[in-house]
Each structure stands twice: as structure tokens, then as C-alpha cells.
Design a protein around this motif. Structure first.
Motif, PDB file in Angstrom:
ATOM      1  N   GLU A  43       0.824  -1.213   0.000  1.00 45.41           N
ATOM      2  CA  GLU A  43       0.000   0.000   0.000  1.00 45.41           C
ATOM      3  C   GLU A  43       0.859   1.265   0.000  1.00 45.41           C
ATOM      4  O   GLU A  43       0.433   2.313  -0.477  1.00 45.41           O
ATOM      5  N   GLU A  44       2.074   1.163   0.491  1.00 44.12           N
ATOM      6  CA  GLU A  44       2.982   2.314   0.550  1.00 44.12           C
ATOM      7  C   GLU A  44       3.626   2.625  -0.803  1.00 44.12           C
ATOM      8  O   GLU A  44       4.230   3.673  -0.969  1.00 44.12           O
ATOM      9  N   ILE A  45       3.523   1.724  -1.768  1.00 42.35           N
ATOM     10  CA  ILE A  45       4.145   1.922  -3.084  1.00 42.35           C
ATOM     11  C   ILE A  45       3.124   2.612  -3.979  1.00 42.35           C
ATOM     12  O   ILE A  45       2.103   2.032  -4.345  1.00 42.35           O
ATOM     13  N   TYR A  46       3.412   3.859  -4.343  1.00 36.74           N
ATOM     14  CA  TYR A  46       2.447   4.693  -5.064  1.00 36.74           C
ATOM     15  C   TYR A  46       1.948   4.040  -6.350  1.00 36.74           C
ATOM     16  O   TYR A  46       0.768   4.109  -6.675  1.00 36.74           O
ATOM     17  N   GLU A  47       2.831   3.400  -7.088  1.00 37.52           N
ATOM     18  CA  GLU A  47       2.472   2.854  -8.397  1.00 37.52           C
ATOM     19  C   GLU A  47       1.546   1.645  -8.319  1.00 37.52           C
ATOM     20  O   GLU A  47       0.940   1.268  -9.310  1.00 37.52           O
ATOM     21  N   ILE A  48       1.428   1.035  -7.157  1.00 35.06           N
ATOM     22  CA  ILE A  48       0.508  -0.094  -6.996  1.00 35.06           C
ATOM     23  C   ILE A  48      -0.890   0.465  -6.807  1.00 35.06           C
ATOM     24  O   ILE A  48      -1.171   1.185  -5.855  1.00 35.06           O
ATOM     25  N   THR A  49      -1.769   0.122  -7.764  1.00 31.94           N
ATOM     26  CA  THR A  49      -3.115   0.691  -7.759  1.00 31.94           C
ATOM     27  C   THR A  49      -4.160  -0.251  -7.181  1.00 31.94           C
ATOM     28  O   THR A  49      -5.263   0.184  -6.872  1.00 31.94           O
ATOM     29  N   ALA A  50      -3.831  -1.538  -7.073  1.00 28.54           N
ATOM     30  CA  ALA A  50      -4.770  -2.496  -6.488  1.00 28.54           C
ATOM     31  C   ALA A  50      -4.006  -3.732  -6.028  1.00 28.54           C
ATOM     32  O   ALA A  50      -2.973  -4.073  -6.589  1.00 28.54           O
ATOM     33  N   CYS A  51      -4.544  -4.376  -5.009  1.00 30.93           N
ATOM     34  CA  CYS A  51      -3.965  -5.610  -4.484  1.00 30.93           C
ATOM     35  C   CYS A  51      -5.122  -6.482  -4.011  1.00 30.93           C
ATOM     36  O   CYS A  51      -5.951  -6.038  -3.213  1.00 30.93           O
ATOM     37  N   HIS A  52      -5.168  -7.721  -4.518  1.00 33.31           N
ATOM     38  CA  HIS A  52      -6.268  -8.624  -4.193  1.00 33.31           C
ATOM     39  C   HIS A  52      -5.724  -9.969  -3.732  1.00 33.31           C
ATOM     40  O   HIS A  52      -4.795 -10.498  -4.336  1.00 33.31           O
ATOM     41  N   SER A  53      -6.310 -10.528  -2.689  1.00 30.03           N
ATOM     42  CA  SER A  53      -6.023 -11.913  -2.284  1.00 30.03           C
ATOM     43  C   SER A  53      -6.934 -12.823  -3.100  1.00 30.03           C
ATOM     44  O   SER A  53      -8.096 -12.501  -3.338  1.00 30.03           O
ATOM     45  N   LEU A  54      -6.386 -13.963  -3.501  1.00 33.21           N
ATOM     46  CA  LEU A  54      -7.137 -14.897  -4.335  1.00 33.21           C
ATOM     47  C   LEU A  54      -7.161 -16.275  -3.710  1.00 33.21           C
ATOM     48  O   LEU A  54      -6.274 -16.629  -2.935  1.00 33.21           O
ATOM     49  N   GLY A  55      -8.137 -17.070  -4.088  1.00 34.01           N
ATOM     50  CA  GLY A  55      -8.164 -18.479  -3.746  1.00 34.01           C
ATOM     51  C   GLY A  55      -7.638 -19.255  -4.946  1.00 34.01           C
ATOM     52  O   GLY A  55      -7.764 -18.815  -6.076  1.00 34.01           O
ATOM     53  N   GLY A  56      -7.005 -20.373  -4.711  1.00 37.42           N
ATOM     54  CA  GLY A  56      -6.485 -21.167  -5.819  1.00 37.42           C
ATOM     55  C   GLY A  56      -4.975 -21.181  -5.840  1.00 37.42           C
ATOM     56  O   GLY A  56      -4.324 -20.981  -4.813  1.00 37.42           O
ATOM     57  N   ASP A  57      -4.411 -21.409  -7.027  1.00 36.28           N
ATOM     58  CA  ASP A  57      -2.961 -21.529  -7.158  1.00 36.28           C
ATOM     59  C   ASP A  57      -2.218 -20.220  -6.910  1.00 36.28           C
ATOM     60  O   ASP A  57      -1.084 -20.216  -6.451  1.00 36.28           O
ATOM     61  N   ILE A  58      -2.834 -19.123  -7.271  1.00 32.12           N
ATOM     62  CA  ILE A  58      -2.231 -17.800  -7.076  1.00 32.12           C
ATOM     63  C   ILE A  58      -2.825 -17.206  -5.804  1.00 32.12           C
ATOM     64  O   ILE A  58      -4.039 -17.198  -5.619  1.00 32.12           O
TER      65      ILE A  58
END
Length: 143
Positions: free
Chosen positions: A86-101
Motif C-alpha cells: 500500500e505504501e508503493i504509489y504505483e501499486i493501484t490495487a492488491c487482491h487476495s485470491l483463492g487457488g494456485d495464485i
């Protein structure tokens, strides 16, 4: 001519994105500037169109590059990683996923070098087992 954003500009925009109601004192401390210098910086960002009113605009660059980082972790650790991202300006979204990823991270930058720096930083996190990078070629629609 539009002035490029420096590290302190990017940090300030990230702080405002996280809490647009933060006080000048809190923002100045977060960016390590005096209150006067911070106020001048905010005025410049408003004048240049990076901040419009009380709403933060997503900066539109001439040639934006968007990447998706598909992250596998050693154990369920998305809650540990997400606050750092969240501190990295260029990161616009972050999602947790179920499955292999376990996690998908969206980042937007105007530089391949900067995208690689961010990718290398994240791959250095001890919780990260593997990262696969995909480049956005075309957006067909957004809602």
C-alpha cells in the motif's frame, strides 16, 4: 510543460489516497517536509492537476504501462504483505485470491525500469515464493 512527480510528490499522493482527511501536520511528517513546504507542494499539485479539489485524480501519463503481478506465497501471508504494498504509489490495487495464485497486484508506471524495481522489491519479501508478471495489452471496458 508538465513537471514530473518526485519521490516526495508520490509519497504525498499515496498518503492522501490512504487518508484524504489527514491533517497538514500528519502529511508533513509523513513526507518529511515542513508544514509550509508541504502546503506549497499541495498548491503546485493542485495547479498541475494532480490534485483536483478534494479528490485525488489518478495521474494520467503519456504512455502508462500497466502490469499484473501474480504472486504465490510460502504460506497464507497476504495480510502481512498488503500493508507494505500500500505504501508503493504505483501499486493501484492488491487482491487476495483463492487457488494456485495467492495475490494479484496491479501496478501502473511510465517506466519499465520502475516496474522492474517494484517487482524485484516484492520478490525479495521472505513470504513470496514466486512472481509471474503479465503486461496489460488492452482494456476492452471498465465499469
Amino acid at each position: 510543460m508538465t513537471r514530473s512527480l518526485d519521490h516526495k510528490d508520490l509519497k504525498l499522493l499515496a498518503l492522501l489516497r490512504n487518508n484524504a482527511r489527514a491533517s497538514i501536520k500528519e502529511l508533513a511528517a509523513g513526507v518529511e517536509l515542513s508544514r509550509t513546504a508541504l502546503i506549497e507542494r499541495i498548491k503546485r499539485l493542485e495547479r498541475d492537476g494532480d490534485i483536483e479539489g478534494y479528490t485525488l485524480k489518478k495521474v494520467q501519463r503519456k504512455t502508462p504501462l500497466t502490469f499484473f503481478l501474480l504472486v504465490k506465497t510460502h504460506q497464507p501471508s497476504c495480510e502481512v504483505i498488503a500493508p507494505r504494498l500500500e505504501e508503493i504509489y504505483e501499486i493501484t490495487a492488491c487482491h487476495s485470491l483463492g487457488g494456485d495464485i495467492d495475490m494479484i497486484i496491479e501496478l501502473s508506471t511510465d517506466s519499465l525500469q520502475r516496474a522492474n524495481e517494484i517487482r524485484e522489491e516484492i520478490s525479495g519479501y521472505p513470504e513470496v515464493a514466486q512472481i509471474t508478471t503479465s503486461t496489460l495489452l488492452k482494456t476492452h471496458f471498465e465499469k
